[in-house]
Design a protein around this motif. Structure first.
Motif, PDB file in Angstrom:
ATOM      1  N   PHE B 276       0.827  -1.202   0.000  1.00 19.61           N
ATOM      2  CA  PHE B 276       0.000   0.000   0.000  1.00 19.61           C
ATOM      3  C   PHE B 276       0.868   1.261   0.000  1.00 19.61           C
ATOM      4  CE2 PHE B 276      -3.098   2.913   2.024  1.00 19.61           C
ATOM      5  CZ  PHE B 276      -4.158   2.695   1.163  1.00 19.61           C
ATOM      6  N   LYS B 282      -2.187   3.851  -3.408  1.00 23.60           N
ATOM      7  CA  LYS B 282      -3.188   3.440  -4.406  1.00 23.60           C
ATOM      8  C   LYS B 282      -2.577   2.374  -5.309  1.00 23.60           C
ATOM      9  CE  LYS B 282      -1.831   7.537  -6.887  1.00 23.60           C
ATOM     10  NZ  LYS B 282      -2.120   8.690  -7.685  1.00 23.60           N
ATOM     11  N   PRO B 283      -2.463   1.156  -4.787  1.00 17.23           N
ATOM     12  CA  PRO B 283      -1.872   0.086  -5.590  1.00 17.23           C
ATOM     13  C   PRO B 283      -2.696  -0.187  -6.857  1.00 17.23           C
ATOM     14  CG  PRO B 283      -2.722  -0.767  -3.497  1.00 17.23           C
ATOM     15  CD  PRO B 283      -2.868   0.698  -3.454  1.00 17.23           C
ATOM     16  N   GLU B 284      -2.021  -0.386  -7.980  1.00 17.68           N
ATOM     17  CA  GLU B 284      -2.707  -0.741  -9.206  1.00 17.68           C
ATOM     18  C   GLU B 284      -3.310  -2.131  -9.047  1.00 17.68           C
ATOM     19  OE1 GLU B 284       0.345   0.278  -8.911  1.00 17.68           O
ATOM     20  OE2 GLU B 284       0.853   1.837 -10.361  1.00 17.68           O
TER      21      GLU B 284
END
Lengths: 297, 336, 433
Positions: B276, B282-284
């Protein structure tokens, strides 16, 4: 294993017995030293980077021409870190919360460990299973239900709310580890103490507790690192800014306008010092503590 | 332990094969306190009193939340229900069938299992190798390494992750700089995150780097308790180095190794913060592991019920490991 | 019989508790001097670091009317604030007043968390900036109060432009700008391969959507007849805008093109860029040593209106913050009063003095003639905002737009990528989140 059973102290790999296979030994010693140096560099490099970033001018931290050594040293970052509001109260909160939860955790886990190591009772296995099952719960997933539970108990915005959470999260591991030490202590010792007129509690305090010291040290460092570096639960449960712990306070360096990395690194360096000191202090005990505990399950 | 430690009469050797299991090269069960007399039945209430505080604490924090999680997973709870206390509709097994029917979920599960396996193998392998090597290092080197391990262990996750993120940055990262300048490869401006394989290499590095200190220090301690005489005797008898390790060293450290490995499996399976934070909060989608996937469903897609169901599934998946863990523990527990 | 009695008691009890809940009315009917208790306000850390005196002033004013009420300001952190608020609203320990980013408000409005607001109680509410006011309105009702706004402008390195083009003024048309950029690139990019005349990160969707807006395109439109939102990124105008953006990225960004805008200030501070398109305050971050800036660039950084396609200024995204009361709070009237003090003309003037855009166009006017603020103030009237749709927050959290841009940079055609994005947005935008 009972062959000439040496006391454990003498089997330390001191390398004082080069009497046999001298060539192979020195050569392999060099190889191992090399491994040690490489491992040291790999493990220490991020730590080095933390300290060096705290000491270099802020705009060099993410410079396009990275240098392993700063062009100049400055304490500005430390100054800004210390000047951030609520630093003092955060130290106080962290000490209160971590101190209490570690001490409390040690107390509860020691007596629980004593029970499962020394008594055969119905529900003992079930208790041990619970201790282990609790560790499987994904921590972030329990966030909202635990918050609601704490709300019911009235623990929001209270130190004790966070203390209870930290205490509980380290209890299973601590109990498991200390139990390994209790079973290692021959009950004869305890019995002879009781014959000498000690009560069971007296025997416990005077005879058993000193022998548990390494285990307690080991368990306490785990609990301390857990509690000291925890952020999310503390942030959500505590509401008054002057109750925030150090790791929550650390987040103040990030605003909508970006992060003051220099101050963040300086503050983290300061925050890590007490842990490292404590760690160094108990590290020797801990290494042996971990093993004995783990081996005995 | 040093010789100066408190006297522990006839300490039991770690790694003592449990009675009943065929003995590896060790003597008969040690002459320590005879088993059977260890446990006694005293005032039947006392043990319960002793475990009561722990039980109460665990129950106070976990029981109701756990029940609540189970209930929620059969309902449809969103923010509105959570905040206003409006009754949430019951949906039976819908949350579970939704999740099981979601192709992304299975991708995430496999990715998590793969990531966990690689991390655990790397952590345990490196840890064991370093611990073995540490025994044979010069004292100064060993002390320096221990210091580095300790300092690494004490670094807060947020800070460690920030630092690894800088290392891997495409524009100003030290990693690209070193690869380009010193190794002559063209890594200028290389983005490590475009290909998840490379990205997970970095995330794995953070995870393994963070976990190795615990493993090394513990295994090293275990190794100091392997009787040196046995090792020497074995190698004088012509056993190869691997032979010595297999028949002398391994049996002693095996229980410790298994315990740490099991804990590592649990910890690496629930990895959240590293992914994270390193992906800038904002992980893909291709970086989702079970931990972040849960988070996305519960907090971002406003379905706390889906989140609850995912966490229950996670617990079930992990319980496979837990059964092994429990059996180890109870097996040992039985003979005490 | 007995059962009926119990039911009757139950109903009576319910009515009693309903009455108790409505106690807020009797409470607010009290003399202000007799009001007791706490008013808890969640503000973001920016107020603590940048305008603490404003908070103090509002609290003092507030206590003049309500001497018995203690205002507790609790500063929150951007990274996990919504998580904390989500949890707090599920319990009893929630704040009375909360600051929300203008892209965050809709989630809370739709889920009934925010109390209704009476616009008449606030200074200049008739001239509130529409990009902020719209984020507070739902089905004709108002749920929050605009606090401050932000707009995006061109931020550039004056000496670089001067050295390359002979003038340190920012060109006014895009044609002139690209010519100047070519010169800057030629001069500085020769010896430094990582230099970008225009540092426009590829995943910077606020910028990409500005180009969409410049061509008259939109992210999504409300279809009155179907009562549904529909994504329109694959419309010719929107595609043209995205193509324009991507062309600029590919031509001028010589760093990593697949980043988002987080490194803006750092790139400028390292003199690796001639121009960025960023938030007005980022010009300050570039030189601020406490924000990783480079103090050596002091007085060398200029701001200006960003020239866009077709000879016009590039329409900016309007960002900002709103303040709201919590519907469960028993002190909603106190909360509204505190907000009215914190956002009154005097307070907004104090913000404007710090070069932060006030919440209304009336106080914005003087900023348009002040050189430091003219570019941001002038960007407000033509600004665009994300669709005020129930599911927009989910679209942002899924990063649909960022990932679409990334796909295009990786080689997908604009047409294909926008169609895929439209499909994903359509699936999310109508569902309340």
């Amino acid at each position: 294993m009972s062959v000439t059973a040496p006391s454990r102290g003498t089997v330390r790999p001191s390398g004082k017995s080069p009497a046999y296979r001298p060539d192979r030994k020195t050569r392999s010693r060099h190889v191992h030293n090399l491994v040690g140096v490489v491992a040291f560099v790999v493990m220490a490099f991020p730590v080095y980077w933390l300290v060096i970033s705290a000491l270099r001018p802020n705009n060099e931290i993410r410079s396009y021409d990275q240098t392993l050594w700063p062009s100049s040293f400055t304490l500005d970052n430390f100054q800004r870190a210390v000047d951030m509001p609520n630093f003092g109260s955060a130290i106080q909160s962290s000490l209160i919360i971590c101190g209490t939860s570690v001490l409390g955790g040690m107390l509860l886990s020691t007596i629980a460990a004593f029970a499962i190591a020394r008594f055969q009772f119905i529900g003992r296995k079930a208790f041990m299973m619970i201790l282990l099952a609790v560790q499987l719960l994904p921590p972030t997933a329990m966030l909202i239900p635990i918050y609601i539970q704490l709300n019911e108990l009235g623990g929001l915005n209270q130190y004790w709310g966070v203390i209870v959470l930290y205490l509980v999260s380290s209890l299973p591991f601590a109990t498991w580890m200390i139990r390994g030490f209790v079973v290692n202590i021959p009950k004869e010792l305890e019995e002879s103490a009781m014959v000498d007129g000690c009560s069971r509690m007296g025997a416990f305090w005077r005879v058993i507790l000193p022998l548990l010291a390494p285990g307690l040290a080991a368990a306490s460092i785990f609990s301390l690192i857990n509690a000291w570096n925890e952020y999310l639960l503390a942030y959500i449960v505590l509401q008054d800014n002057d109750k925030y712990t150090l790791n929550v306070w650390l987040m103040n360096f990030t605003t909508s306008r970006g992060t003051d990395y220099g101050a963040l690194m300086a503050a983290s360096t300061l925050i890590a010092i007490p842990v490292v000191v404590f760690f160094m202090f108990v590290q020797k005990n801990m290494a042996s503590g971990l093993t004995s505990g783990a081996v005995k399950g | 332990m040093k010789a100066a430690d408190p006297p522990v009469p006839v300490p039991r050797k770690p790694g003592q094969p449990e009675s009943g299991t065929p003995a590896s090269p060790s003597g008969p069960p040690d002459s320590g306190p005879a088993k059977g007399t260890r446990k006694r039945r005293v005032g039947p209430l006392l043990p319960y009193l002793l475990i009561a505080p722990t039980i109460v604490a665990l129950a106070a924090v976990f029981v109701w939340p756990l029940i609540k999680t189970v209930i929620m997973s059969f309902q449809d709870v969103g923010r509105r229900e959570l905040w206003t206390g409006e009754a949430a509709p019951w949906v039976g097994f819908d949350q579970f069938t939704d999740i099981f029917g979601d192709g992304e979920f299975w991708d995430v599960v496999w990715r998590t299992v793969l990531f966990m396996t690689v991390c655990v193998v790397a952590t345990m392998g490196l840890g064991l190798f370093l611990a073995l090597s540490m025994q044979r290092m010069a004292k100064g080197v060993r002390l320096a390494l221990t210091g580095a391990l300790v300092a690494a262990w004490a670094m807060p996750l947020l800070v460690a992750t920030s630092i690894f993120r800088w290392f891997a940055d495409s524009d100003y990262g030290v990693l690209n700089m070193v690869l380009t300048k010193y190794l002559g490869l063209d890594f200028r401006g290389h983005n490590w995150w475009l290909d998840p394989k490379q990205g997970f290499l970095i995330i794995g590095a953070v995870v393994v780097w963070g976990a190795v200190p615990f493993v090394v220090i513990t295994l090293y301690a275990a190794l100091t308790q392997v009787p040196r005489e046995l090792e020497e005797a074995a190698s004088l008898d012509g056993a190869s180095a691997t032979g010595v390790f297999r028949f002398v060293t391994w049996p002693v450290i095996k229980p410790v190794f298994q315990m740490i490995a099991t804990l590592s499996v649990i910890w690496d399976f629930n990895v959240f913060g590293q992914v994270f934070l390193i992906r800038g909060n904002k992980p893909e989608p291709e970086y989702n592991l079970l931990g972040t996937y849960y988070y996305e469903k519960a907090f971002e897609s406003n379905s706390f019920s889906q989140g609850a169901a995912i966490s229950l599934i996670t617990v079930l998946l992990l319980s496979g490991v837990a059964v092994y863990y429990l059996r180890q523990l109870l097996k040992i527990g039985e003979v005490e | 019989m007995k059962r009926k009695l119990i039911a009757a008691i139950g109903i009576a009890g319910m009515m009693f508790s309903v009455a108790a809940c409505g106690g807020g009315d009797s409470e607010s009917a009290k003399d202000p001097k007799d009001r007791k208790g706490d008013l808890t306000v969640w503000l973001m850390t920016d107020a603590q670091s940048t305008w603490p005196e404003l908070v103090k002033q509002a609290n003092t004013e507030f206590n003049k009317k309500y001497p018995g009420v203690k205002v507790k300001i609790q500063y929150q952190q951007w990274s996990d604030k919504t998580k904390k608020l989500d949890a707090a609203l599920a319990g009893d320990s929630f704040p009375d007043v909360v600051e929300l980013g203008n892209t965050e408000t809709m989630t809370y409005i739709l889920n009934g968390a925010l109390g209704e607001i009476d616009a008449k109680k606030y200074d200049n509410s008739d001239t509130w900036i529409s990009g902020l006011k719209d984020t507070c309105s739902y089905e004709g009702k108002l749920y929050c109060v605009p606090y401050y706004a932000g707009a995006r402008v061109a931020i550039y390195n004056k000496p670089m432009f001067k050295a390359a083009t002979g003038s340190d003024a920012l060109p006014e048309t895009e044609t002139a700008l690209t010519k100047a950029l070519d010169k800057v690139q030629k001069k500085y990019g020769k010896k430094d391969k990582a230099f970008s005349a225009l540092y426009l990160p590829g995943r910077y969707w606020y910028a990409a959507m500005s180009y969409v807006a410049a061509y008259g395109g939109k992210i999504a439109e409300y279809d009155e007849s179907a009562k549904k939102w529909k994504a329109t990124l694959s419309s010719p105008e929107a595609q043209e805008g995205i193509q324009h953006f991507v062309d600029l990225v590919k031509k001028y960004n010589h760093g990593d093109q697949t980043k988002d805008e987080q490194d803006h200030a750092n790139v400028m501070a390292n003199e690796k860029a001639g121009l960025i398109y960023g938030n007005g305050w980022e010009a300050g971050s570039v030189i601020d040593p406490a924000a990783n800036g480079n103090p050596k660039l002091k007085d060398k950084i200029g701001t200006g209106a960003m020239p866009g396609p077709n000879g016009k200024t590039l329409p900016s995204f309007i960002g900002g913050s709103d303040l709201a009361t919590i519907s469960k709070s028993k002190n909603q009237d106190l909360g509204e009063y505190w907000i009215s003090l914190f956002t009154n003309e005097k307070s907004e003037a104090a913000l404007a003095a710090k070069n932060i855009l006030p919440n209304n166009t009336k106080q914005l006017e003087p900023l348009k003639s002040k050189p430091e603020t003219a570019p941001i103030a002038n960007a407000v009237p033509d600004a665009w905002f994300t669709p005020i749709a129930p599911g927009w927050a989910a679209v942002e959290k899924k990063e649909t737009l960022e990932l679409m841009l990334l796909d295009i940079l990786k080689g997908k055609s604009v047409e294909e990528a926008t169609k895929a994005a439209d499909k994903e947005i359509d699936g999310l935008i109508n569902e309340a989140s």
